[in-house]
Design a protein around this motif. Sequence first.
Motif, PDB file in Angstrom:
ATOM      1  N   THR B  31       0.841  -1.202   0.000  1.00  0.00           N
ATOM      2  CA  THR B  31       0.000   0.000   0.000  1.00  0.00           C
ATOM      3  C   THR B  31       0.874   1.250   0.000  1.00  0.00           C
ATOM      4  N   LEU B  34       1.897   2.128  -3.352  1.00  0.00           N
ATOM      5  CA  LEU B  34       0.851   2.753  -4.169  1.00  0.00           C
ATOM      6  C   LEU B  34       0.787   4.268  -3.960  1.00  0.00           C
ATOM      7  N   TYR B  35       1.124   4.691  -2.761  1.00  0.00           N
ATOM      8  CA  TYR B  35       1.058   6.115  -2.428  1.00  0.00           C
ATOM      9  C   TYR B  35       2.376   6.837  -2.736  1.00  0.00           C
TER      10      TYR B  35
END
Lengths: 114, 483
Positions: B31, B34-35
């Motif tokens: 995650t 992804l950022y």
Amino acid sequence: MQVVIRDEPSMNLLGLLLRTRLENATGPIEGEVEVVAGAMHVALRFRGDAVEVMRGDSRTGEPPKHRARIEGTLSALLDCARGRGVVRNFVTRAIRVGGDPRLLFRFARALGTL
Amino acid sequence: MLSRDARTGGDIALRLVNRFGGDRVVTDRATRALYASDSTENEPHTPRAIVYPKSVDEIRALLEIAREARCPVTSRVAGLNVGGLAIPAEGGIVCDLSRMNRILDVNRSEQYALVEPGVTWGDLKERLAAAGDEFVVNYPLAPPETSVLACCLMDGLGTLTMRYGSMGEWVNGVEAVLADGTVVRTGAASVSPVWFSRGPLPDLTGLFINFQGTTGIVTKLALQLWPKRRLRERVIVPAYEWAGAFEFSRRIARTGLFDECGGFSWPAAKMLFGVAVPVGRAPAEPAIFFAVDVSADTHAELALKRAILADTIRGVRALGFHFDAPLDVNALIAASPGFSQFSDLPTRLTFLIDNPGGGLTWIGAYGPMSTMEEAARDGFCVMARHGFPPLLVTRPMKGGHYAVMRFVETFRRADPADVARIRALHAELVEVVLDAGYIPYKLPPSLVPAVMRRMDPGARDLLQRVKAAVDAQHILNPGKLGF
């Protein structure tokens, strides 16, 4: 109808605009049709249920000799391709045709114009 | 400067989990990756954690933890700003505001919507339709899942920009949390219970517009709504010469009668029709297509506006420029359904956002109407030299007081050579637009120095002092405006 665009990255907008209409067209048709909008030329070579789209100038090689020709403003051609204002556009000469009438008729019918 | 705690993670993540709960603090590698980046060439940075606050008090708590650890915080919703502005600092915290997504008010009398940061253009459009469909807003050429508030704070543009100006001008006021946890309310709402205007007090709202998330975390924003006209149509006007196109642009803006006159150069049209990388403009092909929006309350008004549009086209033709008659957008959609992406906003321009290389970037700049030709000519030269087609989005803004010129590129994000090519292009292109008197908006961090070098020294110093006053520790989105 199967549509092949010759040298797609350099195809003009008229050829690209015609693609979807041609994909939805029903063959078979045989022959060569030239479509002209303003100063943009496209040559269509029909072979049964397939059509090759070429730019009508010399960049992508010598375009085929056409047996029929349709010329008009982009706006009038788009109208006709939707089956709208066909008579008006012919009467006002916003659309002009020439060449083999049977091929023109088959082409118009295949596109759903008639 | 990051603390050791921020660089290594330390107990920050633990403190965040203790405060917000495990379901609203994400620290897993996938995650965080992804950022770390967006569609642009800007350098990726991996955050330490992503936090999903749901209230102003939770944002204050998040900032308290960040302050104590001297850990940077970057706000984000969709992350699609095409400026690298939501890319966090390495080891920082991302404050994902997507769960603060209430439309708090649609005020019919004073004509504004009060929204939280997670409200998207799609949400707002749906709500306005459900509330009687009597208002319109300035929908951008962006996907429906993008944030209304973020677009306003970054001063973007949309379908009513030609009439009313860029999105920053649509803001009546904001509520924001400063780095020290202070909550401020600006605009009329600083005194009145009604968020009816930006003034008449000193314009503190401006402290949060175009500051790129460096002055506070905005938690509410009042956005102006405008009455929806009963009739609306969009026509496409093909223009064959650049000079004629810009003259048309100037004339149409000054009529004051049309909602929109957005120009898209020929590569955009070809990409819309499925050509991934257009290689050249064919002979006698239009250079640019203008999407002109006409709205009216009566058929007579609509007919009059159509006549004035036709008259404007005749006027530029009389100067020797070649224009086609306006094309009904519905005819284009019938010919090629892909054109529907241009007819109903907000929209997902798949040919740009989902392009095969995955990279999308631009330099978009606001500037004088008088130098549009110069900016385009010199910009296209630089683009050609770096091997990019002249993909331009342009429109007059606010009745022709200024214009936008957005030079757009798609590229292969996974290819370091292509990324380097984009960076080299932008380093030159930014100087070209600045030379023409244009100023980039949604300013990517890499281009900040070029702009700051030309900024009035007094203004530059004042910016630094403002930043120091509201975020002395520099924890809010550091590096995005040179501080």
